[in-house]
Design an enzyme around this catalytic site. Sequence first.
Site, PDB file in Angstrom:
ATOM      1  N   GLU A   1       0.824  -1.229   0.000  1.00 26.98           N
ATOM      2  CA  GLU A   1       0.000   0.000   0.000  1.00 26.98           C
ATOM      3  C   GLU A   1       0.848   1.265   0.000  1.00 26.98           C
ATOM      4  OE1 GLU A   1      -2.797  -0.174  -0.839  1.00 26.98           O
ATOM      5  OE2 GLU A   1      -3.267  -2.251  -0.376  1.00 26.98           O
TER       6      GLU A   1
HETATM    7  C1  LIG Z   1       2.862  -9.737   0.736  1.00 29.18           C
HETATM    8  C2  LIG Z   1       2.530  -8.706  -0.289  1.00 29.18           C
HETATM    9  C3  LIG Z   1       1.210  -8.397  -0.552  1.00 29.18           C
HETATM   10  C4  LIG Z   1       0.884  -7.461  -1.541  1.00 29.18           C
HETATM   11  N1  LIG Z   1      -0.433  -7.225  -1.859  1.00 29.18           N
HETATM   12  C5  LIG Z   1      -0.717  -6.503  -2.978  1.00 29.18           C
HETATM   13  C6  LIG Z   1      -2.055  -6.433  -3.485  1.00 29.18           C
HETATM   14  O1  LIG Z   1      -2.998  -6.970  -2.903  1.00 29.18           O
HETATM   15  N2  LIG Z   1      -2.264  -5.747  -4.637  1.00 29.18           N
HETATM   16  C7  LIG Z   1      -1.252  -5.141  -5.329  1.00 29.18           C
HETATM   17  O2  LIG Z   1      -1.509  -4.565  -6.374  1.00 29.18           O
HETATM   18  N3  LIG Z   1       0.023  -5.172  -4.864  1.00 29.18           N
HETATM   19  C8  LIG Z   1       0.314  -5.845  -3.719  1.00 29.18           C
HETATM   20  N4  LIG Z   1       1.605  -5.915  -3.253  1.00 29.18           N
HETATM   21  C9  LIG Z   1       2.644  -5.184  -3.961  1.00 29.18           C
HETATM   22  C10 LIG Z   1       3.191  -4.009  -3.170  1.00 29.18           C
HETATM   23  O3  LIG Z   1       2.229  -2.995  -3.079  1.00 29.18           O
HETATM   24  C11 LIG Z   1       4.497  -3.574  -3.864  1.00 29.18           C
HETATM   25  O4  LIG Z   1       5.460  -4.576  -3.602  1.00 29.18           O
HETATM   26  C12 LIG Z   1       4.968  -2.222  -3.398  1.00 29.18           C
HETATM   27  O5  LIG Z   1       4.106  -1.218  -3.838  1.00 29.18           O
HETATM   28  C13 LIG Z   1       6.371  -1.899  -3.921  1.00 29.18           C
HETATM   29  O6  LIG Z   1       6.470  -2.160  -5.291  1.00 29.18           O
HETATM   30  P1  LIG Z   1       7.672  -3.065  -5.838  1.00 29.18           P
HETATM   31  O7  LIG Z   1       7.751  -4.287  -4.997  1.00 29.18           O
HETATM   32  O8  LIG Z   1       7.515  -3.249  -7.289  1.00 29.18           O
HETATM   33  O9  LIG Z   1       8.979  -2.217  -5.540  1.00 29.18           O
HETATM   34  P2  LIG Z   1       9.561  -1.053  -6.465  1.00 29.18           P
HETATM   35  O10 LIG Z   1       8.467  -0.191  -6.956  1.00 29.18           O
HETATM   36  O11 LIG Z   1      10.476  -1.651  -7.452  1.00 29.18           O
HETATM   37  O12 LIG Z   1      10.399  -0.221  -5.400  1.00 29.18           O
HETATM   38  C14 LIG Z   1      11.640  -0.699  -4.846  1.00 29.18           C
HETATM   39  C15 LIG Z   1      12.121   0.269  -3.774  1.00 29.18           C
HETATM   40  O13 LIG Z   1      12.349   1.544  -4.370  1.00 29.18           O
HETATM   41  C16 LIG Z   1      11.672   2.552  -3.648  1.00 29.18           C
HETATM   42  N5  LIG Z   1      11.275   3.593  -4.599  1.00 29.18           N
HETATM   43  C17 LIG Z   1      10.607   3.475  -5.757  1.00 29.18           C
HETATM   44  N6  LIG Z   1      10.422   4.671  -6.310  1.00 29.18           N
HETATM   45  C18 LIG Z   1      10.976   5.585  -5.487  1.00 29.18           C
HETATM   46  C19 LIG Z   1      11.110   7.006  -5.500  1.00 29.18           C
HETATM   47  N7  LIG Z   1      10.614   7.753  -6.488  1.00 29.18           N
HETATM   48  N8  LIG Z   1      11.735   7.598  -4.474  1.00 29.18           N
HETATM   49  C20 LIG Z   1      12.230   6.869  -3.455  1.00 29.18           C
HETATM   50  N9  LIG Z   1      12.150   5.530  -3.393  1.00 29.18           N
HETATM   51  C21 LIG Z   1      11.518   4.900  -4.403  1.00 29.18           C
HETATM   52  C22 LIG Z   1      10.499   1.863  -2.993  1.00 29.18           C
HETATM   53  O14 LIG Z   1      10.072   2.564  -1.851  1.00 29.18           O
HETATM   54  C23 LIG Z   1      11.103   0.512  -2.663  1.00 29.18           C
HETATM   55  O15 LIG Z   1      11.777   0.603  -1.432  1.00 29.18           O
HETATM   56  C24 LIG Z   1       1.932  -6.806  -2.236  1.00 29.18           C
HETATM   57  C25 LIG Z   1       3.271  -7.105  -1.951  1.00 29.18           C
HETATM   58  C26 LIG Z   1       3.576  -8.051  -1.020  1.00 29.18           C
HETATM   59  C27 LIG Z   1       5.022  -8.393  -0.792  1.00 29.18           C
END
Ligand SMILES: Cc1cc2nc3c(=O)[nH]c(=O)nc-3n(C[C@H](O)[C@H](O)[C@H](O)COP(=O)(O)OP(=O)(O)OC[C@H]3O[C@@H](n4cnc5c(N)ncnc54)[C@H](O)[C@@H]3O)c2cc1C
Length: 597
Positions: free
Chosen positions: A443
């Site tokens: 989220e």
């Molecule tokens: C157990 C679990 C349940 C989940 N449930 C859902 C769900 O129900 N529905 C759904 O759609 N998704 C879900 N997610 C996905 C979750 O919302 C994402 O993993 C999360 O939003 C981060 O995206 P990402 O993993 O692709 O990381 P990335 O977007 O690749 O980010 C990697 C890191 O970079 C940082 N970052 C990225 N951009 C910036 C910026 N501009 N400035 C500073 N830092 C930045 C992020 O904070 C993070 O630390 C779930 C994930 C997990 C692990």
Amino acid sequence: MSKYTAPLADMRFALFDVLDSEKMISTFPGGEAMQRDLLDAVLEEAAKFNEQVLAPLNQSGDAEGCTFDKATATVTTPKGFREAYQQFIAGGWAGVNAPEEFGGQNVPHCIGAAIKEMVDSANLSWANYPLLSHGATEALKHHGEDWQREVFLKPIVEGIWTGTMCLTEPHCGTDLGLLKTRAEPAADNTFRLSGTKIFITGGEHDLTDNIVHLVLARLPDAPPGTKGISLFIVPKFKVTREGKVGERNPVFCGSIEHKMGIRGSSTCVMNFDGAEGYLIGQPNKGLNAMFTMMNTARIAVGYQGLALAERAYQNSLAYARDRLQMRSLAGPKAPDKPADPLIVHPDIRRMLLTQKAFAEGGRVLGYYAAQQVDIIERSPDAAERQKADELLGFITPIVKGLLTEMAQECTYDALQVFGGHGYIAEWGMEQLARDARITTIYEGTTQIQALDLLGRKILQLQGAGLRHFVGEISAFCQTHQANTALIEFIKPLAELTQEWIGLTQEIGKKAMGNPEEMGAAAVDYLFYASYITLAYFWALSVAAADASKTHSADFVLSKRITARFYYSRILPRTRGHLAAMRAGAESLMAMPDALFG
Ligand SMILES: Cc1cc2nc3c(=O)[nH]c(=O)nc-3n(C[C@H](O)[C@H](O)[C@H](O)COP(=O)(O)OP(=O)(O)OC[C@H]3O[C@@H](n4cnc5c(N)ncnc54)[C@H](O)[C@@H]3O)c2cc1C
């Protein structure tokens, strides 16, 4: 096994003494029917259900986890989860805050927040199944067409179907502008969705017959980026406009993730293979509707952090009273025993008080946010609704960011109180720490909450919410400026609030010259603002405890001592964040990428 008892006394204190929720509710149309005894009865029933039904499944659910059957693409939840879910919907808990017109109980959100906290404390993995139904309810309520509300809302509110939120794809989580899932228009006014979503919470499970996926996808002629995203309803089983459930839709779970925590919550890869979908709202305006859902979910995840901090505190406190190790530095406190209990040692007390201060202060913050939702939904006064909306927008990243980050600290402190016994599975403390870890990630990560707070809510939208909030703190400080019993809190709070305003202007000016200054300050700013916010809620708590006629002298004293601890040992963290912010972007950006290695 870690135990859980709903902290009803403190919940009531936060709701009815600090935040005066009974009075607020009574001013809403129909609110006079919701008297204190009724609200108390709802909280007590919720406590029973959560303590007796959900809490006992917490550790077994973690140990067993979910299982995936590739042949049938089905997910089985841990033993007992399905039966607990049946009890949950039979008790009317699924739609407790939903409007009566859709079969809900219409209980105010501030009371719902306390119920949600209990569910999350009792069993966070289980709590994730109904969680996203609330977000889906909000999105459909505000953006759905009449037939969509009629057909999908009632079963979701009743709990016989659950909702999901399908945003993330393998190549994008934070940056949804990159998403690729396609939605092709079909002849019958429906759409065919194709693509892969990952990490979908509750994407497949065995608790309900149907699952309603809310999916972000692109229409064929959509502009690139976030301006070309639309939102669709894609049910597991197709549903006609008349509400008749039909054949299986080609949206299948491809696998489930094996993960660090919340192991009883299914996290699914979902494959959409020409699945039938129905557009919600306008084409290419999906992100607006999704934000309605995400904001609800962001606050809800904040409550998850609060809930785990509470459970961690309860268990580490009981252990610290019971476990005998070494003597107090001031001489034996339990001379009849071979050693003193852990609770006599200063650093054990630091860890316990940190948890107590975050859990009790965080509770007031969390319920305050829910009150804004109540005002937005129920107040007849348009100006009041507008103000609450701006306040909620401002406070949401603080609720999500602070409460989930503090859950990391609290669950780790609690584990540390248990020593080696915290690290092994038997006592359930390592589970709390593992479960808490996801809350700062999904989220919207902490970084995204920080950018939302500083970049969007404050600098871009000119900080209307911040102005209201700071105005509220200033009014409180003014009211109590001659109150000698409160001056130890009022003085630093008023000074810090002034500093906060000046700092915001300072960063705003720097960011105009260099946008990276905003990004470089954002996370420190989130913590800095959060600590001052919590200082306000602690000062409010002491004032409310002092004014209370119903709480014992011990209760009142414990609030004051905890507030003193917060002001003297936690609030000074703002100094570190201030210095980090003032170090500016240069300290982060000077290093060429190539030199990191
Ligand atoms: C157990 C679990 C349940 C989940 N449930 C859902 C769900 O129900 N529905 C759904 O759609 N998704 C879900 N997610 C996905 C979750 O919302 C994402 O993993 C999360 O939003 C981060 O995206 P990402 O993993 O692709 O990381 P990335 O977007 O690749 O980010 C990697 C890191 O970079 C940082 N970052 C990225 N951009 C910036 C910026 N501009 N400035 C500073 N830092 C930045 C992020 O904070 C993070 O630390 C779930 C994930 C997990 C692990």
